[in-house]
Design a protein around this motif. Structure first.
Motif, mmCIF file in Angstrom:
data_model
loop_
_atom_site.group_PDB
_atom_site.id
_atom_site.type_symbol
_atom_site.label_atom_id
_atom_site.label_comp_id
_atom_site.label_asym_id
_atom_site.label_seq_id
_atom_site.Cartn_x
_atom_site.Cartn_y
_atom_site.Cartn_z
ATOM 1 N N GLN A 144 0.822 -1.210 0.000
ATOM 2 C CA GLN A 144 0.000 0.000 0.000
ATOM 3 C C GLN A 144 0.857 1.261 0.000
ATOM 4 O OE1 GLN A 144 -2.698 -0.500 3.299
ATOM 5 N NE2 GLN A 144 -3.939 -2.024 2.224
ATOM 6 N N LEU B 187 -0.752 5.049 7.501
ATOM 7 C CA LEU B 187 -0.734 3.590 7.405
ATOM 8 C C LEU B 187 0.069 2.912 8.508
ATOM 9 C CD1 LEU B 187 -0.260 3.137 3.548
ATOM 10 C CD2 LEU B 187 -2.388 2.998 4.856
ATOM 11 N N THR C 130 -8.716 -6.557 0.735
ATOM 12 C CA THR C 130 -7.410 -5.918 0.910
ATOM 13 C C THR C 130 -6.932 -5.290 -0.392
ATOM 14 O OG1 THR C 130 -6.846 -7.537 2.632
ATOM 15 C CG2 THR C 130 -5.030 -6.284 1.662
ATOM 16 N N LEU D 113 -14.373 3.475 3.887
ATOM 17 C CA LEU D 113 -13.411 3.252 2.811
ATOM 18 C C LEU D 113 -13.638 4.229 1.659
ATOM 19 C CD1 LEU D 113 -11.109 1.389 1.791
ATOM 20 C CD2 LEU D 113 -12.871 0.007 0.687
ATOM 21 N N VAL E 74 -7.726 2.111 -3.047
ATOM 22 C CA VAL E 74 -8.184 3.344 -2.403
ATOM 23 C C VAL E 74 -7.000 4.146 -1.869
ATOM 24 C CG1 VAL E 74 -9.421 4.219 -0.376
ATOM 25 C CG2 VAL E 74 -10.488 2.504 -1.855
ATOM 26 N N VAL E 75 -6.054 3.468 -1.265
ATOM 27 C CA VAL E 75 -4.870 4.151 -0.738
ATOM 28 C C VAL E 75 -4.106 4.839 -1.863
ATOM 29 C CG1 VAL E 75 -2.625 3.777 0.348
ATOM 30 C CG2 VAL E 75 -4.650 2.658 1.274
ATOM 31 N N LEU F 168 -9.859 -1.866 7.778
ATOM 32 C CA LEU F 168 -11.109 -1.923 7.024
ATOM 33 C C LEU F 168 -11.356 -3.247 6.288
ATOM 34 C CD1 LEU F 168 -11.227 1.717 5.632
ATOM 35 C CD2 LEU F 168 -12.498 0.752 7.566
ATOM 36 N N TYR G 10 -12.420 7.962 2.159
ATOM 37 C CA TYR G 10 -11.005 8.315 1.993
ATOM 38 C C TYR G 10 -10.719 8.951 0.634
ATOM 39 C CZ TYR G 10 -9.130 6.360 6.329
ATOM 40 O OH TYR G 10 -8.819 6.143 7.650
ATOM 41 N N THR H 258 -8.813 -2.066 -0.896
ATOM 42 C CA THR H 258 -8.270 -1.050 0.003
ATOM 43 C C THR H 258 -6.950 -0.495 -0.532
ATOM 44 O OG1 THR H 258 -9.296 -2.174 1.894
ATOM 45 C CG2 THR H 258 -7.565 -0.585 2.382
ATOM 46 N N THR H 259 -6.151 -1.346 -1.126
ATOM 47 C CA THR H 259 -4.895 -0.901 -1.727
ATOM 48 C C THR H 259 -5.155 0.115 -2.835
ATOM 49 O OG1 THR H 259 -3.841 -3.021 -1.224
ATOM 50 C CG2 THR H 259 -2.821 -1.684 -2.944
ATOM 51 N N PRO I 211 -7.207 2.648 7.399
ATOM 52 C CA PRO I 211 -7.271 1.758 6.238
ATOM 53 C C PRO I 211 -6.910 0.306 6.537
ATOM 54 C CG PRO I 211 -6.252 3.830 5.624
ATOM 55 C CD PRO I 211 -6.419 3.875 7.116
#
Length: 268
Positions: free
Chosen positions: A76, A194, A162, A248, A168-169, A220, A251, A165-166, A217
């Motif tokens: 991430q 993070l 996951t 999520l 989104v980051v 989540l 962000y 989420t990556t 993050p």
């Protein structure tokens, strides 16, 4: 001079894709992906060797954390840096002026960068997560280490969450790079979000520590797939899957909205 506002969305995407795949940071990301897979395999091999040297009593208590979740943090950070550099590099070189002149609708430039970065990060996140999960199980074999006692299919929802989420980051990185028009500040913020904040949150009084941690993050994915209340997460069931999804999505919105406003109002 009359501005050309008839540029097609596909042309903007094509131009941004050309920029992303031609810069060194993208190649560095691919190298980092390979190194992460090799590192995970080496760690799994080391754990297997250590397991074989233990007594039967200690083997029964031996537990290895899922390596796909262990590598999620460095992955991430890597994709967040990629997102930051997609626009911060243009501010550094001054080429952002050319980009915004060619595409007067500045929001399209930002949207194209965010969309492409999210797509790359999603692919990287899924490949890394599933790759590490498969490789670690192959290396460990039938040694009961906790993470491999259940079928891999049981881990698929968490792996998918996951990976999302990556992505989104990475989009958050694009927004931060646009707002701050540089790379150092956004990278510091991403690493703090993070890595540093989750550690500091543990020092907060209860239940504030759990709530703050649950909103970060890294917490989540487990809450997204509803396994946080099954002993898989220290965050228990602070958020429902819908609540985790709302956080999520908040962000990228929080990062891109001010980025879009500032990109339109400021001089390049």
């Amino acid at each position: 001079m009359v501005e050309n506002r008839s540029i097609r969305w596909s042309d903007v995407l094509a131009a941004e894709w050309l920029k992303i795949r031609s810069v060194r940071s993208t190649r560095h990301l691919l190298v980092a992906l390979v190194l992460i897979l090799v590192g995970a395999a080496a760690l799994a091999w080391y754990a297997a060797s250590a397991f074989d040297s233990l007594t039967p009593e200690r083997r029964a208590r031996f537990v290895l954390s899922p390596l796909d979740q262990v590598v999620a943090l460095p992955v991430q950070i890597c994709v967040a840096v990629l997102g930051i550099l997609t626009i911060a590099a243009e501010y550094t070189t001054g080429s952002i002026r050319t980009s915004l002149t060619a595409v007067p609708r500045r929001g399209r430039v930002l949207a194209a960068k965010a969309l492409l970065t999210a797509g790359i990060a999603l692919v990287v996140g899924q490949l890394t997560g599933f790759g590490v999960a498969v490789v670690s199980r192959l290396v460990v074999g039938d040694r009961p280490m906790g993470f491999n006692t259940a079928p891999l299919a049981d881990d698929v929802p968490l792996l998918l969450a996951t990976g999302v989420t990556t992505a989104v980051v990475a989009v958050v990185g694009v927004g931060l790079g646009t707002v701050l028009r540089g790379s150092v500040g956004p990278v510091v913020i991403v690493v703090a979000l993070l890595y540093v904040v989750p550690i500091l949150a543990q020092a907060l009084p209860s239940p504030v520590d759990a709530w703050v941690s649950a909103l970060l993050p890294g917490a989540l994915p487990g809450q997204l797939v509803g396994i946080a209340n099954e002993g898989h997460s220290v965050y228990q069931d602070m958020l429902s899957p819908l609540g985790a999804l709302a956080v999520l999505l908040a962000y990228p919105v929080a990062a891109l909205v001010p980025a879009a406003v500032l990109l339109r109002r400021r001089d390049a």
